[in-house]
Design a protein around this motif. Structure first.
Motif, mmCIF file in Angstrom:
data_model
loop_
_atom_site.group_PDB
_atom_site.id
_atom_site.type_symbol
_atom_site.label_atom_id
_atom_site.label_comp_id
_atom_site.label_asym_id
_atom_site.label_seq_id
_atom_site.Cartn_x
_atom_site.Cartn_y
_atom_site.Cartn_z
ATOM 1 N N GLU A 90 4.047 11.750 5.238
ATOM 2 C CA GLU A 90 5.138 10.861 4.850
ATOM 3 C C GLU A 90 4.616 9.446 4.577
ATOM 4 O O GLU A 90 5.056 8.780 3.631
ATOM 5 N N ILE A 91 3.670 9.000 5.395
ATOM 6 C CA ILE A 91 3.104 7.662 5.215
ATOM 7 C C ILE A 91 2.351 7.573 3.887
ATOM 8 O O ILE A 91 2.537 6.628 3.107
ATOM 9 N N THR A 92 1.478 8.538 3.607
ATOM 10 C CA THR A 92 0.692 8.501 2.368
ATOM 11 C C THR A 92 1.579 8.645 1.140
ATOM 12 O O THR A 92 1.270 8.096 0.076
ATOM 13 N N ALA A 93 2.686 9.372 1.282
ATOM 14 C CA ALA A 93 3.614 9.497 0.152
ATOM 15 C C ALA A 93 4.234 8.144 -0.190
ATOM 16 O O ALA A 93 4.402 7.805 -1.379
ATOM 17 N N GLU A 94 4.586 7.355 0.831
ATOM 18 C CA GLU A 94 5.140 6.030 0.587
ATOM 19 C C GLU A 94 4.094 5.097 -0.012
ATOM 20 O O GLU A 94 4.402 4.287 -0.891
ATOM 21 N N VAL A 95 2.847 5.207 0.451
ATOM 22 C CA VAL A 95 1.770 4.370 -0.091
ATOM 23 C C VAL A 95 1.527 4.703 -1.551
ATOM 24 O O VAL A 95 1.288 3.827 -2.390
ATOM 25 N N ALA A 96 1.595 5.989 -1.895
ATOM 26 C CA ALA A 96 1.386 6.401 -3.289
ATOM 27 C C ALA A 96 2.438 5.818 -4.220
ATOM 28 O O ALA A 96 2.201 5.660 -5.421
ATOM 29 N N LYS A 97 3.612 5.452 -3.660
ATOM 30 C CA LYS A 97 4.672 4.838 -4.472
ATOM 31 C C LYS A 97 4.475 3.329 -4.627
ATOM 32 O O LYS A 97 5.249 2.677 -5.328
ATOM 33 N N GLY A 98 3.464 2.785 -3.956
ATOM 34 C CA GLY A 98 3.178 1.356 -4.090
ATOM 35 C C GLY A 98 3.409 0.536 -2.847
ATOM 36 O O GLY A 98 3.197 -0.677 -2.845
ATOM 37 N N PRO A 155 -4.860 5.113 -10.435
ATOM 38 C CA PRO A 155 -4.419 4.695 -9.089
ATOM 39 C C PRO A 155 -5.175 5.438 -8.003
ATOM 40 O O PRO A 155 -5.380 6.655 -8.083
ATOM 41 N N VAL A 156 -5.579 4.692 -6.970
ATOM 42 C CA VAL A 156 -6.265 5.268 -5.810
ATOM 43 C C VAL A 156 -5.680 4.652 -4.544
ATOM 44 O O VAL A 156 -5.091 3.567 -4.576
ATOM 45 N N VAL A 157 -5.855 5.356 -3.430
ATOM 46 C CA VAL A 157 -5.416 4.854 -2.123
ATOM 47 C C VAL A 157 -6.653 4.406 -1.338
ATOM 48 O O VAL A 157 -7.597 5.191 -1.179
ATOM 49 N N ILE A 158 -6.644 3.167 -0.899
ATOM 50 C CA ILE A 158 -7.761 2.626 -0.120
ATOM 51 C C ILE A 158 -7.320 2.477 1.320
ATOM 52 O O ILE A 158 -6.256 1.907 1.608
ATOM 53 N N GLY A 159 -8.126 2.999 2.236
ATOM 54 C CA GLY A 159 -7.823 2.905 3.659
ATOM 55 C C GLY A 159 -8.904 2.160 4.419
ATOM 56 O O GLY A 159 -10.100 2.415 4.217
ATOM 57 N N LEU A 160 -8.487 1.196 5.266
ATOM 58 C CA LEU A 160 -9.395 0.481 6.167
ATOM 59 C C LEU A 160 -9.063 0.932 7.582
ATOM 60 O O LEU A 160 -7.948 0.724 8.063
ATOM 61 N N ILE A 161 -10.037 1.564 8.264
ATOM 62 C CA ILE A 161 -9.768 2.224 9.546
ATOM 63 C C ILE A 161 -10.776 1.743 10.579
ATOM 64 O O ILE A 161 -11.971 1.613 10.295
ATOM 65 N N GLN A 162 -10.273 1.501 11.801
ATOM 66 C CA GLN A 162 -11.132 1.039 12.889
ATOM 67 C C GLN A 162 -10.712 1.721 14.186
ATOM 68 O O GLN A 162 -9.511 1.862 14.460
ATOM 69 N N ASP A 163 -11.701 2.134 14.982
ATOM 70 C CA ASP A 163 -11.439 2.760 16.279
ATOM 71 C C ASP A 163 -11.078 1.657 17.281
ATOM 72 O O ASP A 163 -11.889 0.783 17.583
ATOM 73 N N ILE A 164 -9.837 1.698 17.792
ATOM 74 C CA ILE A 164 -9.383 0.667 18.745
ATOM 75 C C ILE A 164 -9.106 1.288 20.116
ATOM 76 O O ILE A 164 -8.351 0.717 20.905
ATOM 77 N N THR A 165 -9.709 2.436 20.403
ATOM 78 C CA THR A 165 -9.465 3.098 21.685
ATOM 79 C C THR A 165 -9.856 2.211 22.853
ATOM 80 O O THR A 165 -9.100 2.055 23.822
ATOM 81 N N ASP A 166 -11.039 1.592 22.769
ATOM 82 C CA ASP A 166 -11.492 0.716 23.864
ATOM 83 C C ASP A 166 -10.574 -0.482 24.025
ATOM 84 O O ASP A 166 -10.263 -0.906 25.144
#
Length: 679
Positions: free
Chosen positions: A343-351, A384-395
């Protein structure tokens, strides 16, 4: 209206009767008016001091504070009554006080006013203060005290440090680049372009431009300044190493003045060929993406992986070559939240951009909490492409949770401390009233005749009620740590053994008690009767929690609490302890109940079935013995209380040696009657 002050003396005749009064009446209107003006002046000074952002205080030669404005009180976090007439060491942080003492001593010994910058830590934040020390002298020139005028210059200092850091970074960046760095100045009447830095010695830039290109470059530079945009152009410039003209790419960015106008441009010059330009662009982008400490992932609108940087490889465990073209969601999203991720990626694909926290998984199946930012962009082909910035914040999340737990422990300890002070005051006042009731009851009983049995019975009941109420005040005093204790070095295993014999009769035959005296050192400084009372109170609660029977397990052991342990419990201190574990198999408690169990008069029992002072008394006694108590419980699984009492210094010095028991008093055998009560 005038103010008068009068004083007089009566004269007496021979019979001792006053016959006249001789006195003096003085007009003190001017003095009263002066006092009123002084009072108004002080009020005005206080108002002026309270509105300024600076922290202002005044201390005398003994470092006793006699004045503090609102800003100073706020920085200390104390009310005015806890600042005025208090020693400065009781007001400010200990480390700051140590820094201030030499400065104030210099002032009080006749030194001149001066200021000093201090770096302090307040509420886990680094701050910078400018402290001005100003002497207060009397009319004879003797220094009577010291004014403290403190300014918080944190923002200015941080801005200065940031500026210095930026300048150092810029200088390092300029020196580390292989490109030529140039500056286009527009401030002078005659604009010019000159080289700021080059690894090779370059002639004057103006002389290197191809005929007419220098003037063209200045014209375009002025245009870019008017439009307040970046500057980019290609020119033919002579290369002294190659001894011919090369095509150079000049890129520059505007530097603005305070009014928002472009003051100059700063940029780089790159020697171009079509092939070199393409290769440089590709390498630059690849290096940039691989240098960041975030996983950068690019997918098409169908979720197929197009790019996956080095940090993503390290984070998830797959090489980019292994997962190119794979579906991203099935690869890194746990199945239980897969529908939400779609659902999240579908909304991102719409802009729509999205940022938040989400659970992800690695190649080995382990899960972690990730901070994720998704946005829609276009690639070099305009797709159009989807760019994701991801970081491990478990600690980070674990650290935040631990911090929240510590803050909650601190709030609970402060609340119990406040309740303890209130209970102590009530108990002392109530005990005074009970003393009067018992005293007058005793006097009434002594004066009462034997034939008035009904009245005697009533007074005796009054005295019994006073005695019962007195026991409640003793429990309140125990909770507030005001109860007088007869402490001595005792063998905790022996005390538990003796108390368990009494407990078995108290709790009934359907509950068994198991004791594991594992403590070898076992000696603590405590009041034996109070320690027994702790066990009796805990056993009473366990009995009520096990109406159908069960097991109570009491265990002692030697423990050493290190820095890692005390980080989890704010009441603990580093050192050697004897831990008493008191565990039952009762119905347990929920987390909300555990938060309140040590509060006076808190009880889950029906009305009339308990006073709610049992566990609060335990808490107070343990704290008075410089120990602390913890509780863990689950509904249906029982409860565990752990009491930590500091090990006696004698026990520490003697190791596991056994102390000689105190000689027990001998009981003289006499005839008598033994009364046995069995329920």
């Amino acid at each position: 209206m005038i103010w008068l002050v009068s004083s007089g003396k009566a004269d007496y005749d021979e019979n001792g009767k006053p016959w006249r009064v001789v006195g003096i009446v003085q007009d003190i209107t001017l003095r009263k008016e002066s006092e009123e003006r002084l009072r108004q002046t002080r009020i005005l000074i206080r108002l002026m001091a309270d509105v300024v952002p600076a922290m202002i205080a005044y201390v005398d030669r003994e470092l006793i504070c006699h004045f503090a404005n609102k800003a100073f009180l706020k920085s200390c976090g104390l009310p005015i009554e806890k600042v005025l007439n208090r020693h400065l060491s009781e007001i400010v942080d200990e480390s700051l006080f140590r820094k201030m003492v030499p400065c104030m001593k210099g002032i009080l010994m006749g030194g001149k006013a001066f200021s000093r910058q201090e770096k302090i830590e307040q509420n886990n934040q680094v701050k910078y203060w400018s402290i001005n020390y100003i002497p207060h002298t009397d009319d004879s020139g003797i220094v009577r005290g010291c004014f403290l005028f403190i300014l918080d210059i944190t923002e200015a200092q941080l801005a200065l440090e940031f500026l210095r850091e930026s300048e150092n970074r810029f200088a390092s960046l300029v020196k580390s680049t292989t490109q030529i760095v140039w500056v286009g100045s527009l401030e002078d009447k005659e604009p010019k372009i000159f080289i700021l830095y080059s690894q090779n010695e370059e002639p004057k830039l103006k002389e290197c431009f191809y005929s007419g290109d220098y003037e063209k470059a200045l014209k375009e530079l002025k245009k870019a300044a008017i439009e307040k945009k970046a500057y980019e152009a290609e020119y033919r410039i002579f290369n002294p190493q190659k001894q011919n003209y090369h095509k150079y790419l000049l890129k520059g960015f505007p530097v603005f003045d305070r009014e928002g106008n472009v003051r100059e441009f700063i940029g780089t010059m790159t020697d171009l060929t079509e092939k070199e330009l393409a290769e440089r662009e590709i390498r630059f982008q690849a290096n940039l993406l691989n240098m960041v400490n975030q996983a950068i992932i690019t997918t098409d609108l169908k979720g197929r992986i197009l790019y996956w940087n080095k940090f993503a490889e390290a984070l998830y465990g797959w090489k980019f070559e292994e997962i190119r073209g794979e579906q991203i969601l099935e690869l890194i999203i746990p199945e239980e939240i897969l529908s939400i991720a779609k659902e999240i990626t579908a909304e991102v694909a719409k802009g729509s951009a999205w940022s938040g926290e989400i659970q992800m998984k690695k190649r080995d199946g382990s899960k972690f909490t990730a901070s994720c930012e998704l946005s829609l962009a276009t690639d070099e082909r305009g797709e159009p492409v989807v760019i994701g910035l991801i970081q491990d914040i478990t600690d980070r999340k674990e650290a935040e949770r631990a911090l929240q737990e510590s803050l909650e422990q601190l709030r609970q300890a402060q609340k119990l401390e406040s309740i303890g002070r209130l209970a102590s005051g009530i108990a002392h006042d109530f005990n005074n009233m009970l003393t009067a009731i018992r005293g007058y009851s005793d006097l009434a009983l002594r004066q009462l005749k034997d034939d008035n049995k009904a009245l005697r019975h009533s007074i005796e009941e009054i005295r019994k009620a006073a005695e019962r109420s007195s026991s409640l005040t003793q429990q309140l005093l125990a909770f507030s740590r005001r109860q007088i204790m007869q402490t001595k070095v005792i063998d905790i295993n022996q005390i538990i053994k003796e108390t368990v014999f009494l407990l078995q009769h108290l709790i009934g035959e359907n509950i068994s008690i198991v004791v594991f005296p594992n403590s070898k050192l076992r000696f603590v400084e405590a009041d034996p009767s109070q320690l027994s009372q702790i066990l009796i109170n805990l056993a009473t609660n366990s009995r009520d929690a096990m109406p159908n029977g069960g097991t109570i397990t009491i265990e002692t052991e030697d423990v050493f609490l290190d820095e890692k342990f005390i980080a989890r419990d704010i009441e603990a201190k580093v050192g050697h302890y004897v831990k008493i574990s008191f565990k039952d198999t009762g119905h347990g408690m929920d987390s909300e109940t555990i938060k309140h169990i040590f509060e006076p008069f808190f009880t889950t029992k029906p009305v009339g079935a308990g006073t709610g002072l049992g566990l609060s008394t335990v808490y107070g006694v343990v704290k008075q013995l410089n120990g602390f108590i913890t509780c863990e419980s689950q509904l249906g699984k029982g409860t565990v209380f752990e009491i930590f009492l500091p090990l006696s210094e004698k026990a520490l010095s003697a190791g596991e040696e056994t102390y000689e028991e105190e000689e027990k008093p001998k009981i003289k055998a006499e005839k008598g009657l033994v009364l046995l009560v069995e329920d």
